[in-house]
Design a protein around this motif. Sequence first.
Motif, PDB file in Angstrom:
ATOM      1  N   MET A   1       9.894  21.949 -16.439  1.00 45.40           N
ATOM      2  CA  MET A   1      10.381  23.050 -17.097  1.00 45.40           C
ATOM      3  C   MET A   1      10.724  22.899 -18.592  1.00 45.40           C
ATOM      4  N   THR A   2      10.081  23.808 -19.625  1.00 44.68           N
ATOM      5  CA  THR A   2      10.523  23.555 -20.986  1.00 44.68           C
ATOM      6  C   THR A   2      11.483  24.575 -21.285  1.00 44.68           C
ATOM      7  N   GLY A   3      12.291  24.380 -22.313  1.00 42.27           N
ATOM      8  CA  GLY A   3      13.037  25.491 -22.726  1.00 42.27           C
ATOM      9  C   GLY A   3      14.614  25.734 -21.797  1.00 42.27           C
ATOM     10  N   ALA A   4      14.863  25.044 -21.061  1.00 41.63           N
ATOM     11  CA  ALA A   4      15.899  24.918 -20.105  1.00 41.63           C
ATOM     12  C   ALA A   4      17.410  25.177 -20.722  1.00 41.63           C
ATOM     13  N   THR A   5      17.510  24.666 -21.845  1.00 38.84           N
ATOM     14  CA  THR A   5      18.514  24.901 -22.554  1.00 38.84           C
ATOM     15  C   THR A   5      18.874  26.113 -23.347  1.00 38.84           C
ATOM     16  N   GLY A   6      17.731  26.952 -23.475  1.00 32.14           N
ATOM     17  CA  GLY A   6      17.659  27.947 -24.329  1.00 32.14           C
ATOM     18  C   GLY A   6      18.231  29.556 -23.497  1.00 32.14           C
ATOM     19  N   PHE A   7      18.191  30.448 -24.125  1.00 33.84           N
ATOM     20  CA  PHE A   7      18.840  31.624 -23.546  1.00 33.84           C
ATOM     21  C   PHE A   7      18.129  32.086 -22.325  1.00 33.84           C
ATOM     22  N   ALA A   8      16.818  32.130 -22.370  1.00 40.51           N
ATOM     23  CA  ALA A   8      15.937  32.507 -21.346  1.00 40.51           C
ATOM     24  C   ALA A   8      15.755  31.460 -20.378  1.00 40.51           C
ATOM     25  N   GLY A   9      15.571  30.263 -20.837  1.00 43.09           N
ATOM     26  CA  GLY A   9      15.338  29.220 -20.027  1.00 43.09           C
ATOM     27  C   GLY A   9      16.776  28.932 -18.945  1.00 43.09           C
ATOM     28  N   ARG A  10      17.917  29.084 -19.670  1.00 41.72           N
ATOM     29  CA  ARG A  10      19.035  28.790 -18.554  1.00 41.72           C
ATOM     30  C   ARG A  10      19.023  29.866 -17.366  1.00 41.72           C
ATOM     31  N   HIS A  11      18.627  30.991 -17.667  1.00 40.41           N
ATOM     32  CA  HIS A  11      18.552  32.011 -16.576  1.00 40.41           C
ATOM     33  C   HIS A  11      17.527  31.676 -15.958  1.00 40.41           C
ATOM     34  N   THR A  12      16.161  31.136 -16.182  1.00 41.66           N
ATOM     35  CA  THR A  12      15.175  30.790 -15.515  1.00 41.66           C
ATOM     36  C   THR A  12      15.440  29.750 -14.466  1.00 41.66           C
ATOM     37  N   LEU A  13      16.016  28.637 -15.133  1.00 40.54           N
ATOM     38  CA  LEU A  13      16.516  27.351 -14.548  1.00 40.54           C
ATOM     39  C   LEU A  13      17.377  27.811 -13.513  1.00 40.54           C
ATOM     40  N   ARG A  14      18.302  28.742 -13.627  1.00 43.27           N
ATOM     41  CA  ARG A  14      19.416  29.082 -12.729  1.00 43.27           C
ATOM     42  C   ARG A  14      18.629  29.746 -11.459  1.00 43.27           C
ATOM     43  N   ALA A  15      17.758  30.690 -11.677  1.00 46.29           N
ATOM     44  CA  ALA A  15      17.064  31.276 -10.717  1.00 46.29           C
ATOM     45  C   ALA A  15      16.279  30.216  -9.902  1.00 46.29           C
ATOM     46  N   LEU A  16      15.516  29.394 -10.554  1.00 43.92           N
ATOM     47  CA  LEU A  16      14.654  28.495  -9.827  1.00 43.92           C
ATOM     48  C   LEU A  16      15.631  27.630  -8.964  1.00 43.92           C
ATOM     49  N   SER A  17      16.625  27.076  -9.314  1.00 48.78           N
ATOM     50  CA  SER A  17      17.382  26.111  -8.716  1.00 48.78           C
ATOM     51  C   SER A  17      18.175  26.820  -7.589  1.00 48.78           C
ATOM     52  N   GLN A  18      18.464  28.318  -7.832  1.00 51.59           N
ATOM     53  CA  GLN A  18      19.256  29.062  -6.588  1.00 51.59           C
ATOM     54  C   GLN A  18      18.129  29.302  -5.595  1.00 51.59           C
ATOM     55  N   ALA A  19      16.714  29.238  -5.966  1.00 55.04           N
ATOM     56  CA  ALA A  19      15.759  29.796  -4.870  1.00 55.04           C
ATOM     57  C   ALA A  19      15.537  28.316  -4.165  1.00 55.04           C
ATOM     58  N   GLY A  20      15.997  27.383  -4.673  1.00 56.02           N
ATOM     59  CA  GLY A  20      15.585  26.088  -3.832  1.00 56.02           C
ATOM     60  C   GLY A  20      14.594  25.143  -4.376  1.00 56.02           C
ATOM     61  N   TYR A  21      14.112  25.464  -5.520  1.00 53.94           N
ATOM     62  CA  TYR A  21      12.896  24.813  -6.295  1.00 53.94           C
ATOM     63  C   TYR A  21      13.843  23.434  -6.736  1.00 53.94           C
ATOM     64  N   ARG A  22      13.067  22.362  -6.813  1.00 55.40           N
ATOM     65  CA  ARG A  22      13.679  21.033  -7.647  1.00 55.40           C
ATOM     66  C   ARG A  22      13.066  21.474  -9.031  1.00 55.40           C
ATOM     67  N   VAL A  23      14.032  21.053  -9.735  1.00 47.98           N
ATOM     68  CA  VAL A  23      13.318  21.542 -11.195  1.00 47.98           C
ATOM     69  C   VAL A  23      13.731  20.223 -12.136  1.00 47.98           C
ATOM     70  N   ARG A  24      12.654  20.089 -13.037  1.00 51.19           N
ATOM     71  CA  ARG A  24      12.809  18.793 -13.750  1.00 51.19           C
ATOM     72  C   ARG A  24      12.779  19.384 -15.256  1.00 51.19           C
ATOM     73  N   ALA A  25      13.690  19.155 -16.073  1.00 48.08           N
ATOM     74  CA  ALA A  25      13.633  19.736 -17.314  1.00 48.08           C
ATOM     75  C   ALA A  25      13.403  18.864 -18.642  1.00 48.08           C
TER      76      ALA A  25
END
Length: 121
Positions: A1-25
């Motif tokens: 994932m790119t943009g994980a520290t930005g406004f939209a990215g933080r929300h996207t990262l949180r949603a992916l993590s909560q859904a059980g996906y492994r995330v690499r940023a």
Amino acid sequence: MTGATGFAGRHTLRALSQAGYRVRALVRDPARAGLEDGVETVSGDLNNAAALAALVAGVDVVVHVAGAIMALDRAGFFAVNEAGTQMVLRAAEQAGVGRLVHVSSLAAREPQLSPYAASKR
């Protein structure tokens, strides 16, 4: 994932993590990223081909949220939003990633919100 520290990215990262996906940023400074526990980080930026290769290695999906909505000049917008996106696409293609999700700026729909969106190439 790119943009994980930005406004939209933080929300996207949180949603992916909560859904059980492994995330690499991809992050410029992992020590200052402030990401959720369990998120793997790759140090670098959109201009770093080696970092992008590490980011996409072995993944099924790339989520590209990074984008510039403010820059010092027109070239700054294009360095991130055009050239950076091309770099991500190239890395994903070379790694054989099957799917890429690209999240664009609201300025794509409302060009008056940003000098980038209003400028012509």
